[in-house]
Design a protein around this motif. Structure first.
Motif, short mmCIF file in Angstrom:
data_model
loop_
_atom_site.label_atom_id
_atom_site.label_comp_id
_atom_site.label_asym_id
_atom_site.label_seq_id
_atom_site.Cartn_x
_atom_site.Cartn_y
_atom_site.Cartn_z
N SER A 1 74.04 36.52 93.33
CA SER A 1 74.89 35.61 94.09
C SER A 1 74.11 34.74 95.06
CB SER A 1 75.96 36.41 94.86
OG SER A 1 75.37 37.30 95.79
N SER A 2 72.92 35.18 95.42
CA SER A 2 72.11 34.42 96.37
C SER A 2 71.35 33.26 95.73
CB SER A 2 71.12 35.34 97.08
OG SER A 2 70.24 35.95 96.16
N TYR A 3 71.34 33.22 94.40
CA TYR A 3 70.59 32.15 93.73
C TYR A 3 71.17 30.79 94.03
CZ TYR A 3 67.65 35.02 90.62
OH TYR A 3 66.72 35.88 90.09
N ILE A 4 70.30 29.85 94.30
CA ILE A 4 70.67 28.44 94.31
C ILE A 4 70.48 27.90 92.89
CG2 ILE A 4 70.04 26.16 95.15
CD1 ILE A 4 69.21 27.49 97.78
N MET A 5 71.50 27.27 92.39
CA MET A 5 71.44 26.64 91.07
C MET A 5 71.20 25.16 91.25
SD MET A 5 71.90 29.25 89.08
CE MET A 5 72.10 28.40 87.52
N GLY A 6 70.42 24.60 90.35
CA GLY A 6 70.12 23.18 90.50
C GLY A 6 69.76 22.50 89.21
N TRP A 7 69.63 21.20 89.33
CA TRP A 7 69.21 20.35 88.23
C TRP A 7 67.97 19.57 88.62
CZ3 TRP A 7 71.33 20.53 83.44
CH2 TRP A 7 72.58 21.12 83.30
N GLY B 1 76.11 9.83 95.35
CA GLY B 1 77.24 8.96 95.15
C GLY B 1 77.57 8.70 93.70
N ARG B 2 76.66 9.06 92.79
CA ARG B 2 76.88 8.86 91.36
C ARG B 2 77.01 10.18 90.60
NH1 ARG B 2 73.08 6.69 88.37
NH2 ARG B 2 71.34 7.34 89.73
N PHE B 3 76.25 11.18 91.03
CA PHE B 3 76.25 12.48 90.36
C PHE B 3 77.00 13.50 91.21
CE2 PHE B 3 72.01 12.04 87.82
CZ PHE B 3 72.45 10.84 87.30
N THR B 4 77.64 14.46 90.55
CA THR B 4 78.33 15.54 91.23
C THR B 4 77.97 16.86 90.56
OG1 THR B 4 80.20 14.10 91.80
CG2 THR B 4 80.54 16.47 91.97
N ILE B 5 77.49 17.81 91.36
CA ILE B 5 77.21 19.14 90.85
C ILE B 5 78.37 20.05 91.20
CG2 ILE B 5 75.92 19.83 92.92
CD1 ILE B 5 74.07 21.47 91.07
N SER B 6 78.74 20.91 90.27
CA SER B 6 79.84 21.85 90.49
C SER B 6 79.55 23.12 89.71
CB SER B 6 81.18 21.24 90.07
OG SER B 6 81.19 20.91 88.70
N LYS B 7 80.40 24.12 89.90
CA LYS B 7 80.15 25.40 89.24
C LYS B 7 81.45 26.14 88.95
CE LYS B 7 79.31 27.55 93.76
NZ LYS B 7 80.56 28.35 93.83
N VAL C 1 77.08 26.00 85.57
CA VAL C 1 76.90 24.90 86.52
C VAL C 1 76.98 23.60 85.75
CG1 VAL C 1 75.34 23.83 88.18
CG2 VAL C 1 75.49 26.32 88.04
N TYR C 2 77.62 22.61 86.36
CA TYR C 2 77.82 21.32 85.72
C TYR C 2 77.15 20.22 86.53
CZ TYR C 2 81.60 24.00 83.58
OH TYR C 2 82.33 24.96 82.92
N LEU C 3 76.79 19.17 85.85
CA LEU C 3 76.32 17.96 86.50
C LEU C 3 77.07 16.79 85.89
CD1 LEU C 3 74.30 16.82 88.61
CD2 LEU C 3 72.78 16.33 86.68
N GLN C 4 78.02 16.25 86.64
CA GLN C 4 78.75 15.07 86.22
C GLN C 4 77.96 13.85 86.65
OE1 GLN C 4 81.78 14.75 84.46
NE2 GLN C 4 81.12 12.60 84.40
N MET C 5 77.59 13.03 85.69
CA MET C 5 76.76 11.86 85.94
C MET C 5 77.57 10.61 85.62
SD MET C 5 73.10 13.16 84.41
CE MET C 5 73.72 13.17 82.73
N ILE D 1 73.23 23.53 94.19
CA ILE D 1 74.46 24.09 94.70
C ILE D 1 74.28 25.58 94.90
CG2 ILE D 1 75.44 24.42 92.38
CD1 ILE D 1 78.20 23.72 93.61
N GLY D 2 74.81 26.11 96.01
CA GLY D 2 74.79 27.54 96.23
C GLY D 2 75.76 28.23 95.29
#
Length: 113
Positions: free
Chosen positions: A30-36, A66-72, A79-83, A51-52
């Protein structure tokens, strides 16, 4: 160990959109930071977004803010990256990461002019 698998890359025209997905399997903390991250030909790998896993805090590189959104989705361990509003300079191989130890295989994003 943790395995990460990315999907969703492809070819789009400038101004278009893509959504990348990264699904984790194996041990998850749970402590992992997820990223792209992304890496263009001849360039160093660069940070895109993070994203935490439980905290929900997000952070973006200035180039994509402002263009990309990270979510989970914690239930799906995904984890998602909306571009959106993609630019040719966004062309790169995009990698999912958990902390600094685990990386996916990468998915190609190509943005044409």
């Amino acid at each position: 160990q943790v395995q990460l698998v990315e999907s969703g890359g492809g070819l789009v025209q400038a101004g278009g959109s893509l959504r990348l997905s990264c699904t984790a399997s194996g041990r998850t903390f749970s402590s992992y930071i997820m990223g792209w991250f992304r890496q263009a030909p001849g360039k160093e790998r660069e940070f895109v977004a993070r994203i935490g896993w439980t905290g929900g805090s997000t952070y973006y590189a200035d180039s994509v803010k402002g263009r990309f959104t990270i979510s989970k989705d914690n239930a799906k361990k995904t984890v998602y990256l909306q571009m959106n509003s993609l630019k040719p300079e966004d062309t790169a191989v995009y990698y999912c990461a958990a902390g600094s130890d685990f990386w996916g295989q990468g998915t190609q994003v190509t943005v044409s002019s």
